[in-house]
Design a protein around this motif. Sequence first.
Motif, PDB file in Angstrom:
ATOM      1  N   ALA A   7       5.780  30.414  31.364  1.00 49.66           N
ATOM      2  CA  ALA A   7       4.616  29.914  30.632  1.00 49.66           C
ATOM      3  C   ALA A   7       4.028  28.684  31.314  1.00 49.66           C
ATOM      4  O   ALA A   7       2.805  28.544  31.400  1.00 49.66           O
ATOM      5  N   ALA A   8       4.889  27.811  31.817  1.00 50.43           N
ATOM      6  CA  ALA A   8       4.401  26.584  32.458  1.00 50.43           C
ATOM      7  C   ALA A   8       3.570  26.891  33.697  1.00 50.43           C
ATOM      8  O   ALA A   8       2.523  26.274  33.923  1.00 50.43           O
ATOM      9  N   THR A  11       0.204  28.524  32.636  1.00 53.12           N
ATOM     10  CA  THR A  11      -0.691  27.494  32.101  1.00 53.12           C
ATOM     11  C   THR A  11      -1.271  26.659  33.226  1.00 53.12           C
ATOM     12  O   THR A  11      -2.489  26.444  33.289  1.00 53.12           O
ATOM     13  N   TRP A  32       5.859  35.683  28.872  1.00 52.10           N
ATOM     14  CA  TRP A  32       5.453  34.389  29.426  1.00 52.10           C
ATOM     15  C   TRP A  32       3.964  34.136  29.228  1.00 52.10           C
ATOM     16  O   TRP A  32       3.545  33.001  29.097  1.00 52.10           O
ATOM     17  N   THR A  33       3.175  35.180  29.173  1.00 51.23           N
ATOM     18  CA  THR A  33       1.742  35.013  28.917  1.00 51.23           C
ATOM     19  C   THR A  33       1.513  34.632  27.458  1.00 51.23           C
ATOM     20  O   THR A  33       0.690  33.768  27.162  1.00 51.23           O
ATOM     21  N   ALA A  36       2.328  31.114  27.083  1.00 44.46           N
ATOM     22  CA  ALA A  36       1.372  30.232  27.767  1.00 44.46           C
ATOM     23  C   ALA A  36       0.053  30.099  27.020  1.00 44.46           C
ATOM     24  O   ALA A  36      -0.710  29.170  27.294  1.00 44.46           O
ATOM     25  N   THR A  40      -2.263  26.644  27.150  1.00 45.73           N
ATOM     26  CA  THR A  40      -3.447  26.844  27.984  1.00 45.73           C
ATOM     27  C   THR A  40      -4.709  26.507  27.197  1.00 45.73           C
ATOM     28  O   THR A  40      -5.584  25.795  27.688  1.00 45.73           O
TER      29      THR A  40
END
Length: 70
Positions: A7-8, A11, A32-33, A36, A40
Motif C-alpha cells: 500500500a505504501a 500510494t 494492497w490497492t 492504498a 492516496t
Amino acid sequence: MAGHNTAAVITKLTVQRASRDSILLMHDIHLWTVDAAAPTIDALQKQGYTLVTVIQLLGSTKPGKLYPAA
C-alpha cells in the motif's frame, strides 16, 4: 509489477505521478490497492486535488462505449 505490491508503494507512486485531469484506476482485486485507497485519497486532497467519480466527470455511461473526448 514486482516490488510494487504494498500500500505504501502504491500510494507513493500514485501521488507522485498524479497531475491535473488524471484518472486513477485502482483494482479492488488486489489487497494492497484496497489498502492504498484511503491514504492516496488523503494525500491527493492535501495537495489540493478535487476527486470526482466517473459519473460526475462523464455523466451516465454505457458499457462498451468509448469516451475519447473525456
